[in-house]
Design a protein around this motif. Structure first.
Motif, PDB file in Angstrom:
ATOM      1  N   PHE B  45     -88.403   7.226 -11.116  1.00  0.00           N
ATOM      2  CA  PHE B  45     -89.252   7.244  -9.929  1.00  0.00           C
ATOM      3  C   PHE B  45     -90.064   5.957  -9.829  1.00  0.00           C
ATOM      4  O   PHE B  45     -90.150   5.333  -8.774  1.00  0.00           O
ATOM      5  CB  PHE B  45     -90.172   8.468  -9.969  1.00  0.00           C
ATOM      6  CG  PHE B  45     -91.084   8.548  -8.782  1.00  0.00           C
ATOM      7  CD1 PHE B  45     -90.582   8.946  -7.536  1.00  0.00           C
ATOM      8  CD2 PHE B  45     -92.426   8.195  -8.888  1.00  0.00           C
ATOM      9  CE1 PHE B  45     -91.404   8.987  -6.441  1.00  0.00           C
ATOM     10  CE2 PHE B  45     -93.250   8.238  -7.775  1.00  0.00           C
ATOM     11  CZ  PHE B  45     -92.745   8.648  -6.544  1.00  0.00           C
ATOM     12  N   TYR B  46     -90.607   5.588 -10.964  1.00  0.00           N
ATOM     13  CA  TYR B  46     -91.414   4.362 -10.998  1.00  0.00           C
ATOM     14  C   TYR B  46     -90.555   3.155 -10.616  1.00  0.00           C
ATOM     15  O   TYR B  46     -90.972   2.311  -9.808  1.00  0.00           O
ATOM     16  CB  TYR B  46     -92.009   4.180 -12.400  1.00  0.00           C
ATOM     17  CG  TYR B  46     -92.788   2.892 -12.570  1.00  0.00           C
ATOM     18  CD1 TYR B  46     -94.067   2.742 -12.005  1.00  0.00           C
ATOM     19  CD2 TYR B  46     -92.256   1.818 -13.287  1.00  0.00           C
ATOM     20  CE1 TYR B  46     -94.773   1.574 -12.149  1.00  0.00           C
ATOM     21  CE2 TYR B  46     -92.950   0.645 -13.439  1.00  0.00           C
ATOM     22  CZ  TYR B  46     -94.220   0.523 -12.868  1.00  0.00           C
ATOM     23  OH  TYR B  46     -94.917  -0.644 -13.025  1.00  0.00           O
ATOM     24  N   ALA B  47     -89.353   3.106 -11.191  1.00  0.00           N
ATOM     25  CA  ALA B  47     -88.475   1.971 -10.927  1.00  0.00           C
ATOM     26  C   ALA B  47     -88.104   1.907  -9.458  1.00  0.00           C
ATOM     27  O   ALA B  47     -88.022   0.825  -8.867  1.00  0.00           O
ATOM     28  CB  ALA B  47     -87.218   2.073 -11.771  1.00  0.00           C
ATOM     29  N   LEU B  48     -87.913   3.082  -8.859  1.00  0.00           N
ATOM     30  CA  LEU B  48     -87.521   3.081  -7.452  1.00  0.00           C
ATOM     31  C   LEU B  48     -88.673   2.688  -6.549  1.00  0.00           C
ATOM     32  O   LEU B  48     -88.493   1.995  -5.547  1.00  0.00           O
ATOM     33  CB  LEU B  48     -87.001   4.470  -7.057  1.00  0.00           C
ATOM     34  CG  LEU B  48     -85.611   4.802  -7.579  1.00  0.00           C
ATOM     35  CD1 LEU B  48     -85.246   6.227  -7.207  1.00  0.00           C
ATOM     36  CD2 LEU B  48     -84.589   3.828  -7.008  1.00  0.00           C
ATOM     37  N   SER B  49     -89.873   3.140  -6.919  1.00  0.00           N
ATOM     38  CA  SER B  49     -91.021   2.842  -6.061  1.00  0.00           C
ATOM     39  C   SER B  49     -91.532   1.419  -6.276  1.00  0.00           C
ATOM     40  O   SER B  49     -92.140   0.836  -5.398  1.00  0.00           O
ATOM     41  CB  SER B  49     -92.140   3.869  -6.274  1.00  0.00           C
ATOM     42  OG  SER B  49     -92.416   3.948  -7.656  1.00  0.00           O
ATOM     43  N   LYS B  53     -90.575  -4.330 -10.530  1.00  0.00           N
ATOM     44  CA  LYS B  53     -90.804  -4.202 -11.976  1.00  0.00           C
ATOM     45  C   LYS B  53     -89.490  -3.995 -12.756  1.00  0.00           C
ATOM     46  O   LYS B  53     -89.489  -3.951 -13.976  1.00  0.00           O
ATOM     47  CB  LYS B  53     -91.723  -2.988 -12.247  1.00  0.00           C
ATOM     48  CG  LYS B  53     -93.153  -3.190 -11.853  1.00  0.00           C
ATOM     49  CD  LYS B  53     -93.869  -4.067 -12.858  1.00  0.00           C
ATOM     50  CE  LYS B  53     -95.380  -3.998 -12.778  1.00  0.00           C
ATOM     51  NZ  LYS B  53     -95.936  -4.395 -11.465  1.00  0.00           N
ATOM     52  N   LEU B  54     -88.404  -3.863 -12.011  1.00  0.00           N
ATOM     53  CA  LEU B  54     -87.138  -3.534 -12.654  1.00  0.00           C
ATOM     54  C   LEU B  54     -86.743  -4.523 -13.728  1.00  0.00           C
ATOM     55  O   LEU B  54     -86.263  -4.146 -14.799  1.00  0.00           O
ATOM     56  CB  LEU B  54     -86.028  -3.475 -11.604  1.00  0.00           C
ATOM     57  CG  LEU B  54     -85.542  -2.102 -11.192  1.00  0.00           C
ATOM     58  CD1 LEU B  54     -84.508  -2.214 -10.091  1.00  0.00           C
ATOM     59  CD2 LEU B  54     -84.974  -1.335 -12.377  1.00  0.00           C
ATOM     60  N   ASP B  55     -86.940  -5.808 -13.424  1.00  0.00           N
ATOM     61  CA  ASP B  55     -86.506  -6.807 -14.404  1.00  0.00           C
ATOM     62  C   ASP B  55     -87.259  -6.642 -15.708  1.00  0.00           C
ATOM     63  O   ASP B  55     -86.699  -6.771 -16.786  1.00  0.00           O
ATOM     64  CB  ASP B  55     -86.655  -8.211 -13.834  1.00  0.00           C
ATOM     65  CG  ASP B  55     -88.035  -8.466 -13.266  1.00  0.00           C
ATOM     66  OD1 ASP B  55     -88.824  -7.493 -13.211  1.00  0.00           O
ATOM     67  OD2 ASP B  55     -88.311  -9.614 -12.887  1.00  0.00           O
ATOM     68  N   ARG B  56     -88.541  -6.302 -15.589  1.00  0.00           N
ATOM     69  CA  ARG B  56     -89.326  -6.148 -16.821  1.00  0.00           C
ATOM     70  C   ARG B  56     -88.902  -4.900 -17.576  1.00  0.00           C
ATOM     71  O   ARG B  56     -88.834  -4.893 -18.804  1.00  0.00           O
ATOM     72  CB  ARG B  56     -90.807  -6.063 -16.491  1.00  0.00           C
ATOM     73  CG  ARG B  56     -91.260  -7.351 -15.843  1.00  0.00           C
ATOM     74  CD  ARG B  56     -92.714  -7.302 -15.544  1.00  0.00           C
ATOM     75  NE  ARG B  56     -93.066  -8.511 -14.812  1.00  0.00           N
ATOM     76  CZ  ARG B  56     -94.312  -8.889 -14.631  1.00  0.00           C
ATOM     77  NH1 ARG B  56     -95.311  -8.168 -15.122  1.00  0.00           N
ATOM     78  NH2 ARG B  56     -94.569  -9.976 -13.961  1.00  0.00           N
ATOM     79  N   ILE B  57     -88.624  -3.842 -16.819  1.00  0.00           N
ATOM     80  CA  ILE B  57     -88.159  -2.620 -17.476  1.00  0.00           C
ATOM     81  C   ILE B  57     -86.876  -2.903 -18.239  1.00  0.00           C
ATOM     82  O   ILE B  57     -86.726  -2.547 -19.414  1.00  0.00           O
ATOM     83  CB  ILE B  57     -87.914  -1.498 -16.434  1.00  0.00           C
ATOM     84  CG1 ILE B  57     -89.234  -1.111 -15.762  1.00  0.00           C
ATOM     85  CG2 ILE B  57     -87.262  -0.283 -17.079  1.00  0.00           C
ATOM     86  CD1 ILE B  57     -89.080  -0.150 -14.597  1.00  0.00           C
ATOM     87  N   MET B  89     -77.607   3.515 -12.034  1.00  0.00           N
ATOM     88  CA  MET B  89     -77.040   4.372 -11.008  1.00  0.00           C
ATOM     89  C   MET B  89     -78.066   4.669  -9.922  1.00  0.00           C
ATOM     90  O   MET B  89     -77.728   4.775  -8.742  1.00  0.00           O
ATOM     91  CB  MET B  89     -76.578   5.705 -11.609  1.00  0.00           C
ATOM     92  CG  MET B  89     -75.455   5.558 -12.604  1.00  0.00           C
ATOM     93  SD  MET B  89     -74.020   4.915 -11.793  1.00  0.00           S
ATOM     94  CE  MET B  89     -73.095   4.343 -13.195  1.00  0.00           C
ATOM     95  N   ALA B  90     -79.302   4.813 -10.348  1.00  0.00           N
ATOM     96  CA  ALA B  90     -80.323   5.251  -9.408  1.00  0.00           C
ATOM     97  C   ALA B  90     -80.769   4.119  -8.489  1.00  0.00           C
ATOM     98  O   ALA B  90     -81.194   4.359  -7.358  1.00  0.00           O
ATOM     99  CB  ALA B  90     -81.517   5.810 -10.168  1.00  0.00           C
ATOM    100  N   CYS B  91     -80.666   2.919  -8.990  1.00  0.00           N
ATOM    101  CA  CYS B  91     -81.253   1.814  -8.232  1.00  0.00           C
ATOM    102  C   CYS B  91     -80.396   1.425  -7.043  1.00  0.00           C
ATOM    103  O   CYS B  91     -79.198   1.609  -7.037  1.00  0.00           O
ATOM    104  CB  CYS B  91     -81.434   0.603  -9.122  1.00  0.00           C
ATOM    105  SG  CYS B  91     -82.703   0.890 -10.316  1.00  0.00           S
ATOM    106  N   HIS B  92     -81.076   0.835  -6.087  1.00  0.00           N
ATOM    107  CA  HIS B  92     -80.340   0.344  -4.928  1.00  0.00           C
ATOM    108  C   HIS B  92     -79.635  -0.949  -5.294  1.00  0.00           C
ATOM    109  O   HIS B  92     -80.058  -1.685  -6.165  1.00  0.00           O
ATOM    110  CB  HIS B  92     -81.316   0.100  -3.776  1.00  0.00           C
ATOM    111  CG  HIS B  92     -81.925   1.355  -3.303  1.00  0.00           C
ATOM    112  ND1 HIS B  92     -81.207   2.342  -2.698  1.00  0.00           N
ATOM    113  CD2 HIS B  92     -83.209   1.811  -3.374  1.00  0.00           C
ATOM    114  CE1 HIS B  92     -82.002   3.344  -2.400  1.00  0.00           C
ATOM    115  NE2 HIS B  92     -83.232   3.047  -2.810  1.00  0.00           N
TER     116      HIS B  92
END
Lengths: 203, 821
Positions: B45-49, B53-57, B89-92
């Motif tokens: 949820f956090y990654a989608l919103s 921040k995705l790169d850091r995750i 899978m979840a990410c756009h």
């Protein structure tokens, strides 16, 4: 702890006739063991070892190729991306020494022209069966402008030295290159330092 | 140790960024528990919103994974990978890019490990990633390492068979993933570059081939079925198909080259099962408009291998023929004749190899021993391939190809292609046979509706002139070729045995009415055909096969191309053939004569039933019955058996066992056939060209020798009766001979002049050069002339036989000069 687990990455490819001990050299270096009764390599084998030289982490990707003629097509395709080639022969087997010019031709044909080639005479533990004298090999390597070393994978003679020396030379070569132009291109997904992350490292 | 570390982290937990806390939370206390699902949802949820921040995750996750790998905490490694997969899978699509670098880094790390499980885990993640379709290109990826590593995994030699299979399968899947990921992405390092193809293709082929081997070694059916579920072979095949299916025009070459090299290196052309299997896969999976590229490459490879062992070449050619059939209409591509040229060149080379016994290469290294039967097999394979290529072509191109092949046949009328000497003769003969065989192969698949366009006169002339060569085998080929042209309704087999059946309906002939074009064709070429049939009948070296072919040919002309006029001509022809046997000027053997009688009987029997004129049938029937009683050895049932019973008293037969022209013309004239024409006997019109080709086929080396020989050769007698018969031919012969005589006189004059005017030294030098050759020839001539009869009488009987005349002066002129030496 740095994001990258190495400072340099080099690809080293071992080549030479079948049965000269390429796989044993790699095993000895990466795993510290001498596998008796090692079967013939099929196609290509892959090992990795990270060493530290003067405080710098050097990751060595070692591709161990099959010596058998029938795998030549697949092994050849690995020369191209190699930073260094270890050309191995068996000091107790004249034939493997006589094939060296042929191998050099292959290197000429398929490897990059910046590649560093090291000539290695393996199996010095079998000194009483020696067929290729050290002097002869040294002369040959000099004529071909190669670094030359004799090793024994079984008794671990000169194996460390071989790879570490090679790593040193690769480092200095890479440094030179980076000075000239940023050629030493890093590997997929690894070499690229993701610099904006460094600030967020813990520790 | 781990809990201690957690504790430390816990202390500063509040200070740590939120994404790190979220990531940490997905890892359970005990790795056995697996991913903490609820926390994973929070992270997703956090990654989608907050996609920024995705790169850091990703980076943090991969950092943890790398640490866990090096600490051998494999449970956590799996969890990290699972989390990563879920996030992917979840990410756009748009935001994936930020993430991919750390993802690939993690996969690479796993692949670097020595643990098979981790390698497989990494590959599986990679495959999942590869199946995501991205719409934004990425500049920062390269798959070099993956290609190398996956290829290496394809060759895994792990001791444990199960693990080995798993690793190999992973390798194949990985390669498939790389291909999927890169093939449509223009920004990627081009997967079609040789450096990648050289790894991918051999790895796939290796698996394709290797398991086949091991399967054949383990005969247990139970094991085999188990393996079938998930065998590297199948996977490799699927992957190869996918790869090739995606190859565009420019990439075919790079994709096929490694296949050829692989087959070369592993010497897989010889049993050729694998090679054909490979190319079957290739041909079926590439886009059909590119199939001719594959053919071209194979042809190129054949050329490159022209000095390899015959078995290797044969393998390549077999593969070619298979591939040609699969590619069907698209196989040949724009350069039709180039394809056939290559094949014919190979055929010629092979004949050379077989004759000289060495690969006559400039380097002089011909250590390999050539086995003649292997060359033979290769030649057969080439011929078969020529046939299968031709069968894919449209009709108009087929006839083009046939003209092309025909032009390559060395014929006496085209001097430049004929070679002198014993070896040359032998070579010519072999070449002729091979090329005619190829032609036959092409003609078998040839279906034409219009004979006139299908058989242009250039072609027919050449083909028929080959029919007059002394060689019985060549003659048979020409007949077979003609038969397969004429037979357009598949009636040919019905005439394969000569017999006098009493009811034609049992043959179930398929007959169409003769078309207008066919009539024109017969008008134009009919006489030529008859003449050749007639001349072929006279050959002494004919065997049963020849008579059968002649019979089929006569029958097929009758049912395919005949109108009334042609029918009349054919009947005349057959009667003339009967006369050959009856009068026997050519000193044919008893067998030849009986065979001709039998041939005539069989043909007339069928033709009378075709015409359905009852009186005609009756006459034929009577004669046949009479023969059955009096002279069964004149009927095909007695002649064309393994051990024919022949009679020596052929000259003392009563008139009732022959077919009579007068009788036939009478009965047919009554039914409206042209009785005038029927009652004139058939006389072949001999042309100069026939004589020329006939003579030359002996193999002319030097004019002197041939002239001397031809005086004694039987063909002179053969020619004589034909020339004396009608006014027409006489007139023709006279007109012809006058013209030729004039030519001859001119030539003679030139020769004489040359020797008269030229300085003696020049003549001497000219002769000196050939002195040794001439000397031996002269010796031969002396031998002949010393024996009383042939030479003088020969010159006299050939009073207007033109060529002889000039041989004498040349001979006389040269002789004194030679005496100097």
């Amino acid at each position: 702890m740095s994001m990258e687990d190495y400072d340099f990455l080099f690809k080293i490819v071992l080549i030479g006739n079948a049965g000269v001990g390429k796989t044993c050299l790699v095993r000895r270096f990466t795993q510290g063991l001498f596998p008796p009764g090692q079967g013939a390599t099929i196609g290509v084998d892959f090992m990795i070892k990270t060493v530290e030289i003067n405080g710098e982490k050097v990751k060595l990707q070692i591709w161990d190729t099959a010596g058998q003629e029938r795998f030549r097509s697949i092994t050849q395709s690995y020369y191209r991306s190699a930073n260094a080639l270890i050309l191995t022969y068996d000091i107790t087997c004249e034939e493997s020494f006589r094939c060296l010019p042929e191998w050099l031709r292959e290197i000429e044909q398929y490897a990059s022209n910046k590649v560093i080639t090291v000539l290695v005479g393996n199996k010095i533990d079998l000194a009483d069966k020696r067929e290729v004298s050290q002097q002869r090999a040294a002369e040959f390597s000099e004529a071909q402008d190669m670094y030359y070393l004799e090793t024994s994978a079984k008794e671990s003679d000169n194996v460390e030295k071989l790879f570490l020396d090679l790593a040193c030379r690769l480092i200095s070569e890479a440094r030179q290159n980076t000075l000239e132009n940023n050629v030493s291109s890093p590997l997929p997904g690894e070499g690229k330092s993701i610099s904006y992350l460094t600030c967020c490292n813990f520790n | 140790l781990y809990s201690g570390w957690r504790c430390v982290c816990g202390c500063c937990g509040a200070l740590r960024p939120r994404y790190k806390r979220l990531v940490d939370n997905i890892f359970p206390e005990d790795p056995e528990d697996g991913l903490v699902k609820t926390n994973m949802e929070k992270l997703t949820f956090y990654a989608l919103s907050a996609p920024e921040k995705l790169d850091r995750i990703g980076a943090y996750l991969s950092e943890r994974l790398i640490r866990d790998v090096s600490r051998h905490r494999y449970g956590y490694v799996c969890i990290a990978m699972e989390a990563l997969d879920q996030l992917l899978m979840a990410c756009h699509c748009q935001s994936i890019n930020l993430f991919v670098e750390s993802f690939l880094k993690m996969v690479a790390k796993l692949l670097e490990s020595e643990k098979p499980n981790l390698q497989i885990l990494g590959t599986n993640s990679f495959v999942k990633f590869a199946n995501i379709e991205e719409d934004t290109p990425s500049y920062h990826r390269s798959y070099d390492f993956f290609v190398s590593r996956f290829s290496e995994m394809c060759h895994s030699s792990h001791d444990d068979l199960d693990i080995r299979t798993k690793i190999r399968m992973s390798g194949i899947k990985g390669l498939q993933g790389v291909v999927r990921k890169t093939v449509n992405d223009e920004l990627q390092a081009n997967i079609w570059d040789p450096q990648h193809m050289d790894k991918i293709v051999p790895s796939l082929l290796f698996n394709l081939q290797h398991v086949e081997e091991s399967e054949s070694r383990s005969p247990s059916p139970l094991q085999a079925t188990e393996k079938e579920k998930e065998s590297p072979t199948e996977l490799a095949e699927r992957c190869l198909r996918e790869l090739l299916g995606r190859a565009a025009y420019g990439n075919i070459k790079n994709a096929i080259k490694p296949v050829l090299i692989h087959l070369d290196n592993h010497s897989l052309w010889e049993p050729k099962i694998f090679a054909t299997c490979c190319f079957r896969i290739i041909m079926y999976s590439i886009q059909p408009q590119h199939s001719h590229l594959v053919i071209q490459q194979l042809l190129g490879h054949l050329d490159a291998n022209s000095k390899s062992a015959a078995t290797v070449r044969a393998g390549i050619v077999e593969v070619l023929s298979e591939a040609a059939v699969i590619a069907a209409s698209g196989s040949v591509g724009p350069t039709v004749l180039e394809v056939f040229n290559t094949l014919l060149r190979q055929l010629r080379l092979s004949i050379d190899y077989a004759l000289t016994g060495s690969y006559d290469c400039g380097t002089g290294v011909s250590t390999k021993i050539i086995k003649e039967h292997e060359e033979r097999m290769f030649q057969e394979a080439v011929i078969k391939t020529i046939g299968s290529f031709a069968s894919t072509l449209p009709t108009y191109q087929q006839s083009e190809v046939m003209v092309f092949i025909m032009n390559k046949v060395p014929l006496p009328s085209t001097q430049q292609s004929i070679e002198a000497g014993k070896a040359g003769e032998n070579r010519n003969r072999l070449t002729q046979i091979m090329l005619l065989k190829s032609l036959l192969q092409v003609s078998v698949g040839f279906q034409c509706s219009n004979m006139l366009t299908a058989l242009p006169s250039v072609f027919l002339d050449r083909l028929l002139s080959a029919a007059l060569m002394e060689d019985a085998e060549i003659r048979l080929f020409v007949l077979e070729i003609l038969i397969s042209f004429i037979d357009r309704h598949g009636n040919r087999q019905k005439f394969s045995t000569i017999s006098t059946i009493s009811d034609i309906s049992v043959l179930k002939l398929k007959v169409d009415k003769c078309s207008r074009q066919d009539t024109v064709f017969m008008k134009k070429h009919g006489q030529q055909l008859y003449r050749h049939i007639y001349l072929i009948c006279k050959e002494e070296s004919n065997v049963q096969a020849h008579y059968e072919a002649l019979y089929s040919m006569l029958m097929l002309i009758s049912i395919e191309l005949a109108n009334e006029e042609v029918m009349v001509d054919l009947i005349r022809l057959v009667l003339a053939v009967q006369e050959i046997a009856q009068i026997n000027e050519d000193n044919l053997t008893a067998y030849n004569r009986c065979a001709l009688f039998a041939l005539g009987a069989a043909y007339l029997n069928l033709i009378s039933q075709l015409t359905t004129v009852p009186t005609f049938c009756q006459h034929i029937h009577e004669v046949i019955q009479m023969r059955q009683k009096e002279a069964p050895y004149l009927l095909p049932e007695d002649v064309f058996v393994e051990r024919p019973r022949l009679s020596k008293s052929l000259d003392r037969l009563g008139p009732e066992v022959f077919f009579w022209q007068s009788k036939i013309s009478e009965v047919l004239g009554g039914s409206g056939y042209n009785s005038d024409r029927l009652s004139t006997p058939y006389v072949p019109q001999l042309t100069d060209e026939d004589r020329l080709s006939k003579r030359k086929s002996i193999g002319e080396t030097i004019s002197l020798q041939v002239e001397v020989e031809s005086r004694n050769s039987p063909e002179r007698e053969q020619r004589a009766p034909a020339e004396e018969i009608t006014y027409e031919t006489l007139k023709k012969a006279i007109v012809d001979s006058v013209a030729v005589e004039e030519q001859e006189r001119e030539r003679r004059r030139q020769v004489v002049e040359k020797f008269q005017k030229a300085p003696f030294e020049e003549i001497a030098a000219h002769c000196g050069a050939r002195a040794t050759l001439l000397q031996s020839k002269l010796n031969q001539i002396f031998e002949i002339t010393i024996r009383p009869p042939p030479s003088p009488s020969g010159t006299i009987t050939a009073a207007y036989g033109q060529p002889q005349n000039h041989s004498i002066p040349v001979y006389e002129m040269k002789f004194p000069d030679l005496c100097v030496y």
